[in-house]
Design an enzyme around this catalytic site. Structure first.
Site, PDB file in Angstrom:
ATOM      1  N   GLU A   9      -7.902  10.577 -48.135  1.00 14.55           N
ATOM      2  CA  GLU A   9      -6.519  10.935 -48.455  1.00 14.55           C
ATOM      3  C   GLU A   9      -6.257  10.928 -49.954  1.00 14.55           C
ATOM      4  O   GLU A   9      -5.398  11.658 -50.438  1.00 14.55           O
ATOM      5  CB  GLU A   9      -5.571   9.963 -47.761  1.00 14.55           C
ATOM      6  CG  GLU A   9      -4.125  10.410 -47.753  1.00 14.55           C
ATOM      7  CD  GLU A   9      -3.280   9.649 -46.753  1.00 14.55           C
ATOM      8  OE1 GLU A   9      -2.132   9.317 -47.083  1.00 14.55           O
ATOM      9  OE2 GLU A   9      -3.776   9.380 -45.635  1.00 14.55           O
ATOM     10  N   TYR A 304      -5.431  -2.731 -44.493  1.00 11.58           N
ATOM     11  CA  TYR A 304      -4.586  -1.539 -44.544  1.00 11.58           C
ATOM     12  C   TYR A 304      -3.132  -1.888 -44.259  1.00 11.58           C
ATOM     13  O   TYR A 304      -2.811  -2.458 -43.214  1.00 11.58           O
ATOM     14  CB  TYR A 304      -5.093  -0.509 -43.531  1.00 11.58           C
ATOM     15  CG  TYR A 304      -4.352   0.800 -43.575  1.00 11.58           C
ATOM     16  CD1 TYR A 304      -4.355   1.564 -44.743  1.00 11.58           C
ATOM     17  CD2 TYR A 304      -3.634   1.258 -42.480  1.00 11.58           C
ATOM     18  CE1 TYR A 304      -3.670   2.765 -44.796  1.00 11.58           C
ATOM     19  CE2 TYR A 304      -2.949   2.455 -42.526  1.00 11.58           C
ATOM     20  CZ  TYR A 304      -2.969   3.210 -43.690  1.00 11.58           C
ATOM     21  OH  TYR A 304      -2.286   4.393 -43.758  1.00 11.58           O
TER      22      TYR A 304
END
Length: 377
Positions: A9, A304
């Site tokens: 990403e 995360y």
């Protein structure tokens, strides 16, 4: 020689992957080596097209044209990231690329970001999913050694599509409706408008609150402790009790209870709790906290952050600036959010604490949230 294409990403995450995979040769928009090509998306490269792409008549806002509900959804490549999309499109369709690994963030939006690029690029090659919650090198190696079938995340992708298209339909149609009704550009959103409404209702309740006086009697005990009576609405009742206590000069304990209580240790942070505490104690906006947490994740200091799981320890929180003991989540409430009654959220500092206060504003609505081509009433 054949390659596997890894699509992350963000560039910083791609660098971490490339280091572990041995893809050390830097190219324009990707890294290469050891049978891998590692590239990145830079967030959303592909976006939903504005209404005027479906029909030129939608350039003009009119109630007669509402509702606008696309039968076949169309997408456009973001103008600011066209170059990187072109690089990914070329890499995905290279004849020496046998398979692709979706390595975007492990969440709903990460899934959407990759799949829209994959589809817009016209790619038909098989792809698998890298699913990580940690950026430690061992975790990365383990993740690449146990890739998941892409089909396991089809439901997550469909959920992301549903969220994105719901945002588009509510934002486009409601913004045009209220803009036409009130004769000025107004932005209405699926999330931001209800949040603003709740803020306004809460502030109205606070403003309407009338404090009531009450009276208590406090006794200083011989051992230095204190005892306090119940609250009295009338001062005379409290004074009567006080006079009786003074007259007796002593009190009798009629009942005593001793109870053992256990308290569970606090849970680790999830993103919502972290954003709430960072705003309350440090004045950080939700987006600031998210950005800091994302940066810590990429530095391998936390797991995360963009999930409901708990990810921060107390000792880590104490040792890092900005981390103290949910979009929203991280929706951008720090910016003015207009609705048709022209009230906005003011995220400025208020005396000794931080708050979201609705304020009346006669300024024009902030149209930055509206898609390009959507600002002509």
């Amino acid at each position: 020689m054949s390659y596997q294409l890894v699509v992350s990403e963000k560039p910083s995450v791609a660098m971490s992957y490339a280091k572990v995979l041995g893809a050390t040769n830097r190219q324009d928009g990707y890294l290469e080596g050891n049978g891998y090509l590692v590239s990145w998306c830079i967030g959303h490269l592909v976006e939903l097209a504005p209404p005027n792409v479906y029909d030129a008549k939608y350039v003009k806002w009119s109630i007669a044209d509402l509702p606008i509900v696309p039968q076949q959804w169309q997408y456009l490549v973001s103008a600011s990231t066209k170059k990187q999309f072109g690089i990914l499109q070329k890499l995905m369709n290279r004849p020496d690329v046998d398979s692709i690994i979706c390595a975007t963030d492990s969440g709903r939006e990460g899934e959407l970001i990759f799949r829209l690029v994959y589809q817009q690029a016209g790619c038909k090659k098989s792809f698998s999913r890298l699913w990580l919650s940690s950026m430690e090198e061992n975790a990365i190696r383990e993740g690449f050694a146990h890739l998941k079938p892409s089909t396991e995340y089809d439901a997550l992708y469909n959920a992301a599509l549903c969220r994105e298209r719901a945002d588009w339909m509510v934002g486009i149609n409601a913004s045009r409706l209220f803009s036409c009704l009130y004769g000025q550009p107004l932005a209405v959103g699926r999330v931001m408008t209800p949040v603003l409404a709740m803020t306004v209702v809460r502030e109205a309740a606070i403003a309407a609150f009338t404090p009531e006086k009450f009276y208590t009697v406090a006794l200083t005990l011989a051992d230095g402790g204190t005892a306090s009576s119940k609250r009295f609405a009338q001062k005379a009742d409290a004074e009567l009790l006080l006079s009786k206590c003074r007259k007796e000069g002593r009190v009798t304990v009629q009942k005593m209870e001793r109870k053992e209580k256990s308290e569970s240790p606090p849970q680790l942070y999830d993103l919502t709790a972290l954003q709430r505490d960072a705003n309350r104690l440090l004045g950080f906006t939700a987006q600031q906290t998210l950005d800091y947490a994302q940066s810590l994740y990429e530095k391998r200091l936390i797991t995360y952050p963009r999930t409901d799981s708990r990810f921060l320890t107390e000792d880590m929180a104490a040792s890092l600036p900005g981390l103290v003991t949910d979009t929203g989540r991280a929706f951008a409430v720090e910016e003015p959010i207009p609705i048709h009654v022209q009230q906005v959220i003011n995220g400025s500092k208020v005396t000794d604490h931080h708050a979201l206060l609705p304020t009346k504003s006669m300024a024009n609505a902030d149209l930055a949230a509206l898609p390009a081509g959507e600002r002509n009433v």
